[in-house]
Design a protein around this motif. Structure first.
Motif, mmCIF file in Angstrom:
data_model
loop_
_atom_site.group_PDB
_atom_site.id
_atom_site.type_symbol
_atom_site.label_atom_id
_atom_site.label_comp_id
_atom_site.label_asym_id
_atom_site.label_seq_id
_atom_site.Cartn_x
_atom_site.Cartn_y
_atom_site.Cartn_z
ATOM 1 N N ILE A 60 0.908 -1.154 0.000
ATOM 2 C CA ILE A 60 0.000 0.000 0.000
ATOM 3 C C ILE A 60 0.944 1.199 0.000
ATOM 4 O O ILE A 60 1.695 1.389 0.959
ATOM 5 C CB ILE A 60 -0.903 0.007 1.255
ATOM 6 C CG1 ILE A 60 -1.747 -1.261 1.302
ATOM 7 C CG2 ILE A 60 -1.777 1.251 1.293
ATOM 8 C CD1 ILE A 60 -2.472 -1.481 2.616
ATOM 9 N N SER B 180 -5.017 -4.164 10.161
ATOM 10 C CA SER B 180 -5.828 -5.340 10.518
ATOM 11 C C SER B 180 -6.251 -5.401 11.984
ATOM 12 O O SER B 180 -7.097 -6.224 12.339
ATOM 13 C CB SER B 180 -5.054 -6.615 10.201
ATOM 14 O OG SER B 180 -5.064 -6.849 8.827
ATOM 15 N N PHE C 85 -2.272 -13.616 5.616
ATOM 16 C CA PHE C 85 -3.541 -12.910 5.814
ATOM 17 C C PHE C 85 -4.387 -12.777 4.559
ATOM 18 O O PHE C 85 -5.601 -12.727 4.624
ATOM 19 C CB PHE C 85 -3.289 -11.533 6.456
ATOM 20 C CG PHE C 85 -2.472 -10.570 5.625
ATOM 21 C CD1 PHE C 85 -1.088 -10.509 5.748
ATOM 22 C CD2 PHE C 85 -3.092 -9.706 4.732
ATOM 23 C CE1 PHE C 85 -0.346 -9.618 4.996
ATOM 24 C CE2 PHE C 85 -2.357 -8.802 3.981
ATOM 25 C CZ PHE C 85 -0.974 -8.761 4.114
ATOM 26 N N ASN D 115 -7.895 -8.595 -2.275
ATOM 27 C CA ASN D 115 -9.154 -8.480 -1.538
ATOM 28 C C ASN D 115 -10.340 -8.550 -2.501
ATOM 29 O O ASN D 115 -11.376 -9.148 -2.184
ATOM 30 C CB ASN D 115 -9.181 -7.187 -0.732
ATOM 31 C CG ASN D 115 -8.260 -7.270 0.472
ATOM 32 O OD1 ASN D 115 -8.223 -8.290 1.159
ATOM 33 N ND2 ASN D 115 -7.472 -6.227 0.719
ATOM 34 N N CYS E 175 -9.530 -0.578 7.610
ATOM 35 C CA CYS E 175 -8.083 -0.779 7.729
ATOM 36 C C CYS E 175 -7.321 0.547 7.820
ATOM 37 O O CYS E 175 -6.163 0.559 8.226
ATOM 38 C CB CYS E 175 -7.549 -1.565 6.531
ATOM 39 S SG CYS E 175 -8.117 -3.257 6.499
ATOM 40 N N GLY F 113 -1.058 -5.574 12.802
ATOM 41 C CA GLY F 113 -1.477 -4.909 11.572
ATOM 42 C C GLY F 113 -0.247 -4.592 10.746
ATOM 43 O O GLY F 113 0.849 -4.425 11.315
HETATM 44 O O1 DON Z 1 -6.182 -6.142 3.476
HETATM 45 C C1 DON Z 1 -5.072 -5.633 3.581
HETATM 46 O O2 DON Z 1 -4.195 -5.911 2.809
HETATM 47 C C2 DON Z 1 -4.732 -4.627 4.686
HETATM 48 N N1 DON Z 1 -5.492 -3.501 4.656
HETATM 49 C C3 DON Z 1 -4.750 -5.223 6.056
HETATM 50 C C4 DON Z 1 -3.637 -6.148 6.171
HETATM 51 C C5 DON Z 1 -3.088 -6.325 7.527
HETATM 52 O O3 DON Z 1 -2.943 -5.426 8.324
HETATM 53 C C6 DON Z 1 -2.582 -7.691 7.781
HETATM 54 N N2 DON Z 1 -2.030 -7.805 9.100
HETATM 55 N N3 DON Z 1 -0.961 -8.011 9.533
#
Ligand code: DON
Length: 304
Positions: free
Chosen positions: A27, A63, A94, A164, A192, A257
């Motif tokens: 990101i 997350s 994840f 996603n 998020c 996260g």
């Molecule tokens: O869905 C995603 O890729 C992110 N916004 C959240 C991922 C995340 O934080 C995973 N955790 N460690």
């Protein structure tokens, strides 16, 4: 216990070795964070506060927010929730896709991305104005009206959220997503993007150390049984394919996260938030985990 002195002592010992890992860059906006940031805040159930380093600086909780969405969905759906999402550790990263096909669109647990997308779908079904209503819930739980989404991060994630999008489309094909895909994804990306400081994060999760009671107004957020169950999910699923390692080394229910934050809970005692942006290969804060390992060892405060 003089936690502040212990924080400082552990920090000195961590500084003896080079901090490893990389800041999340899939990101774009997350890649702009200073990798040397390090903050800690511990709140006890008796409302004592101990902090260290960059604990008052906001960061993207990513997350970790999935837990708060799960809490609200569990309140709204009760046990019916588990018809659409499981409670088993996934043992996968994840954003993994492959189990979901095998499991016919039912995510293994609510903390992997597929599970959090189902939880987001449930909240979109229940709430009149999902983003606004969820934020109101969060402000109440945290006793803090300063918490908000970060539009910049949400927009940035939307641009690279292809996995996603794949997960949610696959689940829609199995009938496990009821709402419009774009609306659910928009809710999830905003979820998020929420920003908090270590202090805010630790205070927000204090109810999970207080058996579901909001420590700021005594309101029951979750029953004792539901709070036990959420802590069990944190213990087993909070760190994806590093959940066993986290239990082994740290021994507390917790959640990470990709912004580098970790929150962990010792029931009836404290909630602790740590932030260090460099991530290990499993996508969890490298220094954050090392710190918590030394902290629970030094204070003998693991749940085991
Ligand atoms: O869905 C995603 O890729 C992110 N916004 C959240 C991922 C995340 O934080 C995973 N955790 N460690």
């Amino acid at each position: 216990m003089n936690y502040k002195e212990i924080f400082s002592k552990i920090n000195e010992s961590l500084n003896q070795t080079k901090d490893s890992g990389k800041v999340a860059s899939y990101i774009k906006e997350l890649g702009n964070v200073d990798p040397t940031k390090f903050g800690i805040h511990l709140t006890t159930v008796n409302h004592l506060h101990y902090h260290f380093g960059d604990s008052e600086e906001k960061f993207s909780i990513q997350s970790i927010a999935k837990v708060l969405a799960l809490v609200l969905a569990y309140k709204l759906e009760d046990e019916k929730l588990w018809e659409r999402v499981g409670v088993e550790p996934s043992g996968t990263s994840f954003n993994s896709l492959f189990q979901l096909e095998f499991d016919k669109g039912i995510p293994r647990n609510p903390l992997i991305n597929s599970g959090a997308l189902v939880i987001s779908d449930i909240l979109v079904s229940h709430l009149n104005n999902p983003k606004k209503d969820f934020m109101e819930f969060l402000k109440n739980v945290s006793g803090n009206s300063e918490i908000d989404y970060c539009q910049r991060i949400a927009e940035s994630e939307k641009l690279t959220g292809h996995r996603n999008a794949a997960l949610i489309n696959l689940m829609k094909s199995f009938g496990n997503i009821k709402n419009d895909i774009d609306e659910v994804l928009d809710f999830y990306f905003n979820l998020c993007s929420i920003e908090m400081t270590c202090r805010e994060l630790s205070k927000t999760f204090l109810f999970m150390a207080a058996y579901g009671v909001n420590p700021y107004n005594d309101e029951i957020i979750l029953s004792v049984s539901k709070s036990k169950r959420i802590n069990a999910i944190l213990q087993l699923c909070g760190f994806y394919d590093e959940a066993g390692e986290f239990a082994f080394k740290v021994g507390l229910p917790g959640k990470s996260g990709v912004g580098g934050g970790i929150v962990a809970i010792l029931p009836n005692k404290y909630s602790i938030a740590v932030w260090s942006p460099r991530l290990n290969k499993k996508g969890n804060s490298s220094k954050g985990i090392k710190f918590l390992e030394l902290f629970t060892t030094e204070t003998e405060t693991s749940i085991f």
